[in-house]
Write a protein that holds these residues in place. Structure first.
Motif, short mmCIF file in Angstrom:
data_model
loop_
_atom_site.label_atom_id
_atom_site.label_comp_id
_atom_site.label_asym_id
_atom_site.label_seq_id
_atom_site.Cartn_x
_atom_site.Cartn_y
_atom_site.Cartn_z
N CYS A 40 154.78 33.63 -5.92
CA CYS A 40 155.98 33.64 -6.76
C CYS A 40 155.54 33.65 -8.22
O CYS A 40 154.77 32.79 -8.64
CB CYS A 40 156.84 32.41 -6.48
N ASP A 41 155.99 34.62 -8.97
CA ASP A 41 155.67 34.74 -10.39
C ASP A 41 156.79 34.07 -11.18
O ASP A 41 157.93 34.53 -11.18
CB ASP A 41 155.53 36.21 -10.77
N LEU A 42 156.48 32.99 -11.86
CA LEU A 42 157.49 32.22 -12.59
C LEU A 42 158.05 32.97 -13.78
O LEU A 42 159.16 32.69 -14.22
CB LEU A 42 156.88 30.90 -13.07
N SER A 43 157.31 33.94 -14.31
CA SER A 43 157.81 34.66 -15.48
C SER A 43 158.86 35.70 -15.11
O SER A 43 159.58 36.16 -15.96
CB SER A 43 156.64 35.33 -16.21
N GLN A 44 158.96 36.09 -13.85
CA GLN A 44 159.88 37.15 -13.46
C GLN A 44 161.07 36.66 -12.65
O GLN A 44 162.12 37.25 -12.65
CB GLN A 44 159.13 38.20 -12.67
N SER A 45 160.92 35.58 -11.91
CA SER A 45 162.02 35.11 -11.08
C SER A 45 162.02 33.59 -11.05
O SER A 45 161.05 32.94 -11.43
CB SER A 45 161.90 35.67 -9.66
N VAL A 46 163.11 33.05 -10.58
CA VAL A 46 163.23 31.61 -10.45
C VAL A 46 162.60 31.20 -9.12
O VAL A 46 162.90 31.77 -8.07
CB VAL A 46 164.72 31.19 -10.49
N ALA A 47 161.71 30.24 -9.18
CA ALA A 47 161.02 29.80 -7.97
C ALA A 47 161.96 28.98 -7.10
O ALA A 47 162.78 28.20 -7.60
CB ALA A 47 159.80 28.98 -8.34
N ILE A 48 161.85 29.17 -5.81
CA ILE A 48 162.65 28.39 -4.86
C ILE A 48 161.92 27.08 -4.60
O ILE A 48 160.72 27.08 -4.28
CB ILE A 48 162.84 29.18 -3.56
N ASN A 49 162.62 25.97 -4.73
CA ASN A 49 162.02 24.66 -4.54
C ASN A 49 162.87 23.88 -3.55
O ASN A 49 163.99 23.47 -3.85
CB ASN A 49 161.93 23.92 -5.87
N ASN A 50 162.34 23.69 -2.36
CA ASN A 50 163.07 22.98 -1.31
C ASN A 50 162.70 21.50 -1.25
O ASN A 50 163.07 20.81 -0.30
CB ASN A 50 162.81 23.63 0.05
N ALA A 51 161.98 21.01 -2.23
CA ALA A 51 161.56 19.61 -2.22
C ALA A 51 162.75 18.65 -2.34
O ALA A 51 162.75 17.57 -1.75
CB ALA A 51 160.58 19.34 -3.35
N ASP A 52 163.78 19.05 -3.08
CA ASP A 52 164.96 18.18 -3.22
C ASP A 52 165.63 17.96 -1.87
O ASP A 52 166.13 16.86 -1.60
CB ASP A 52 165.96 18.81 -4.19
N ALA A 53 165.67 18.98 -1.03
CA ALA A 53 166.27 18.82 0.30
C ALA A 53 165.46 17.84 1.13
O ALA A 53 166.01 17.04 1.90
CB ALA A 53 166.35 20.17 1.00
N HIS A 110 163.51 21.79 6.74
CA HIS A 110 163.26 22.92 7.63
C HIS A 110 164.40 23.92 7.60
O HIS A 110 164.17 25.14 7.65
CB HIS A 110 163.03 22.43 9.07
N LEU A 111 165.63 23.44 7.51
CA LEU A 111 166.77 24.33 7.42
C LEU A 111 166.72 25.15 6.13
O LEU A 111 166.89 26.38 6.16
CB LEU A 111 168.08 23.54 7.50
N HIS A 112 166.46 24.49 5.00
CA HIS A 112 166.37 25.21 3.73
C HIS A 112 165.20 26.18 3.74
O HIS A 112 165.29 27.28 3.20
CB HIS A 112 166.20 24.22 2.57
N GLN A 113 164.09 25.78 4.36
CA GLN A 113 162.92 26.65 4.41
C GLN A 113 163.19 27.87 5.28
O GLN A 113 162.70 28.96 5.00
CB GLN A 113 161.72 25.86 4.96
N ALA A 114 164.00 27.73 6.31
CA ALA A 114 164.34 28.87 7.16
C ALA A 114 165.30 29.82 6.46
O ALA A 114 165.20 31.03 6.60
CB ALA A 114 164.95 28.37 8.47
N LEU A 115 166.23 29.26 5.68
CA LEU A 115 167.21 30.11 4.99
C LEU A 115 166.62 30.78 3.75
O LEU A 115 166.81 31.99 3.54
CB LEU A 115 168.44 29.29 4.60
#
Length: 167
Positions: free
Chosen positions: A72-85, A95-100
């Motif tokens: 994931c390139d932070l300068s071009q897109s917003v990184a997905i972070n499932n840590a909050d879930a 696991h649900l967020h990671q699958a979606l």
């Protein structure tokens, strides 16, 4: 008379059908319609996925999510972070967020790590030169030197007045 390619759908005719109707040319309209394909699957409304590759068609047809991004390139897109879930709702929610919406395996910036370290130790102008986005200097040249000195004098007087009011 040989035609170069067979007519498949009405998009290939352009405005010729409309012109035939508008100018009451029934013979031309009938000829154009007879030249079109008889198969309903060849009509324009069924040709939506022609620009997709076979893999993308299968993903869409079987309703499978896209594969997990490796980088994931932070300068071009917003990184997905499932840590909050995970912290908020536990492992099953993660696991649900990671699958979606799967996270990328590696998240990094625009450049490699060594180059990022080097650029972080450089001044702003050097960073802009590296990105080939140097600012235009014409703004500084348009102000006369004496006007620049007067502006700096006013700024220093304002700062001096503020410091004397605080003390």
């Amino acid at each position: 008379m040989q035609i170069e390619y067979p007519l498949v759908n009405e998009l290939q005719l352009g405005n010729r059908l409309n012109d035939a109707v508008e100018h009451h040319r029934r013979g031309e309209f009938a000829l154009l319609l007879s030249m079109l394909s008889n198969d309903a699957r060849d009509m324009a409304q069924f040709q939506l996925d022609n620009d997709l590759s076979n893999d993308e068609k299968l993903y869409k047809q079987l309703d499978i999510p896209q594969p997990q991004a490796l980088v994931c390139d932070l300068s071009q897109s917003v990184a997905i972070n499932n840590a909050d879930a995970f912290y908020g709702n536990g492992l099953s929610q993660f696991h649900l967020h990671q699958a979606l919406k799967p996270e990328a395996v590696v998240t990094r910036g625009k450049y490699d790590e060594d180059l990022q370290i080097t650029l972080s130790n450089c001044d702003l102008l050097t960073k802009l030169k590296h990105e080939q986005a140097t600012p235009a200097i014409t703004d500084l040249n348009s102000i006369h030197f004496l006007d620049q000195l007067a502006t700096q004098r006013k700024i220093s007087e304002t700062i001096g007045n503020q410091l004397s009011a605080v003390a």
